[in-house]
Design an enzyme around this catalytic site. Structure first.
Site, mmCIF file in Angstrom:
data_model
loop_
_atom_site.group_PDB
_atom_site.id
_atom_site.type_symbol
_atom_site.label_atom_id
_atom_site.label_comp_id
_atom_site.label_asym_id
_atom_site.label_seq_id
_atom_site.Cartn_x
_atom_site.Cartn_y
_atom_site.Cartn_z
ATOM 1 N N HIS A 1 0.841 -1.216 0.000
ATOM 2 C CA HIS A 1 0.000 0.000 0.000
ATOM 3 C C HIS A 1 0.864 1.249 0.000
ATOM 4 O O HIS A 1 0.938 1.922 1.013
ATOM 5 C CB HIS A 1 -0.902 -0.021 1.225
ATOM 6 C CG HIS A 1 -2.128 0.812 1.078
ATOM 7 N ND1 HIS A 1 -2.182 2.140 1.375
ATOM 8 C CD2 HIS A 1 -3.368 0.484 0.645
ATOM 9 C CE1 HIS A 1 -3.397 2.601 1.165
ATOM 10 N NE2 HIS A 1 -4.140 1.606 0.719
ATOM 11 N N TYR A 2 1.411 1.706 -0.875
ATOM 12 C CA TYR A 2 1.710 1.255 -2.232
ATOM 13 C C TYR A 2 3.223 1.118 -2.334
ATOM 14 O O TYR A 2 3.920 1.984 -1.807
ATOM 15 C CB TYR A 2 1.203 2.279 -3.251
ATOM 16 C CG TYR A 2 -0.299 2.458 -3.159
ATOM 17 C CD1 TYR A 2 -1.153 1.608 -3.838
ATOM 18 C CD2 TYR A 2 -0.845 3.462 -2.381
ATOM 19 C CE1 TYR A 2 -2.544 1.772 -3.767
ATOM 20 C CE2 TYR A 2 -2.218 3.619 -2.297
ATOM 21 C CZ TYR A 2 -3.058 2.771 -2.992
ATOM 22 O OH TYR A 2 -4.409 2.928 -2.890
#
Length: 134
Positions: A44-45
């Protein structure tokens, strides 16, 4: 034979430190150091890590119910609102300010989560007695 309830699973590895709580337990402040090693950052991410909103909610929930002075009931019944105003990144310190008020249904907790850059989220949680009994 009695079996213990499974330990709660959390998406947050960080320690939520309650720094102060009023004697009646109805106001508190807490801090969370958001380290780059948080497991959630892997997905994420990967090229632009952002601490997910659900993780901010988890930090508020843990701060609300942590410690002997935390008000009862402590069974989360609902996330009544969550408004995200700014991103939380690796290396940030998340400061949580919580205020409780009693309602006919139990307790409501209003919280603000902020980083050094300003407000990250405002959250309202509703708690009811265990088993939903009022």
């Amino acid at each position: 034979m009695t079996t213990a309830a499974p330990a709660p699973v959390s998406p947050v590895a960080a320690e939520v430190r309650v720094e102060s709580r009023t004697e009646d337990g109805l106001a508190a402040t807490a801090r969370v150091e958001i380290l780059a090693s948080e497991p959630v950052f892997a997905g994420h991410y990967p090229d632009f890590p952002i601490f997910p909103g659900v993780c901010v909610l988890e930090c508020v929930q843990r701060a609300a119910t942590d410690g002997d002075a935390a008000p009862a009931p402590t069974e989360l019944a609902a996330v009544e609102s969550a408004r995200f105003a700014g991103a939380v990144y690796p290396g940030d310190t998340l400061t949580l300010t919580l205020k409780w008020r009693r309602t006919e249904a139990g307790l409501r907790c209003d919280a603000v989560a902020a980083t050094e850059r300003g407000k990250a989220a405002s959250v309202r949680l509703r708690y009811e007695p265990a088993g939903g009994v009022r």
